[in-house]
Motif scaffolding. Sequence first.
Motif, PDB file in Angstrom:
ATOM      1  N   CYS A 135       0.840  -1.208   0.000  1.00 20.24           N
ATOM      2  CA  CYS A 135       0.000   0.000   0.000  1.00 20.24           C
ATOM      3  C   CYS A 135       0.866   1.245   0.000  1.00 20.24           C
ATOM      4  O   CYS A 135       1.945   1.270   0.620  1.00 20.24           O
ATOM      5  CB  CYS A 135      -0.854   0.043   1.257  1.00 20.24           C
ATOM      6  N   LYS A 140      -4.487   4.698   3.159  1.00 23.22           N
ATOM      7  CA  LYS A 140      -3.687   3.648   2.499  1.00 23.22           C
ATOM      8  C   LYS A 140      -4.317   3.278   1.169  1.00 23.22           C
ATOM      9  O   LYS A 140      -5.488   2.914   1.109  1.00 23.22           O
ATOM     10  CB  LYS A 140      -3.588   2.415   3.389  1.00 23.22           C
ATOM     11  N   PRO A 148      -4.072   0.598  -1.834  1.00 21.30           N
ATOM     12  CA  PRO A 148      -3.431  -0.647  -2.270  1.00 21.30           C
ATOM     13  C   PRO A 148      -2.915  -0.492  -3.703  1.00 21.30           C
ATOM     14  O   PRO A 148      -3.653  -0.083  -4.597  1.00 21.30           O
ATOM     15  CB  PRO A 148      -4.552  -1.689  -2.182  1.00 21.30           C
TER      16      PRO A 148
END
Length: 172
Positions: A79, A141, A143
């Motif tokens: 991430c 975050k 990915p």
Amino acid sequence: MDLSELMWKRKSIRNFRNEDVPDDLILELIDAARSAPSAGNCQPWHFYVIRNENVKKQLYESAYRQSFLLSAPVLLVVCAVLSRTSGRYGDRGVNLYCIQDTAAAVQNLLLRATSLGLGTCWVGAFDENAARNALNLDKDKRPVAIIPVGYPATDPAKTSRRPVGEIATFIR
Ligand SMILES: Cc1cc2nc3c(=O)[nH]c(=O)nc-3n(C[C@H](O)[C@H](O)[C@H](O)COP(=O)(O)O)c2cc1C
């Protein structure tokens, strides 16, 4: 093995032996990844190591059921951590540097895996929201890559590359 040889040896592996990969090897991969360069040395990355079958299944679903994801003993999800870059670099940090930094980390990880005899494949085709839900990720975050890790069950032929003359321009 010298670096050039290692780089040409790396291939995407989509078939894995039914054999576990111990955590100490996974830590070697993450250690190699974190040595990558990053804008302002912000290191805007986070690595999830997934062995849980239920979460693996959800990630496989998020990746449009690319079946080889289920055959790997470990899935890594890399991430980008947006806030590590945004304060210093604003939009460029979030939209460009973060992605470049995590991509550099991923490449290091793939190369280290090759050197340890492990197979990997950089999987980028996945539904981000579905992957986010599988890992309960907060908004900070993003990915960037799912990477199955395991011992290769097959040794596919090296994919071809464009000739240097087609991709490089020397300006003298
Ligand atoms: C950003 C990115 C996304 C990719 N996504 C996928 C993917 O979703 N599924 C897959 O099987 N391979 C994926 N690949 C692997 C490429 O298909 C592979 O790297 C390319 O065909 C060259 O083959 P090689 O890795 O064996 O050298 C991806 C690679 C990159 C760099």
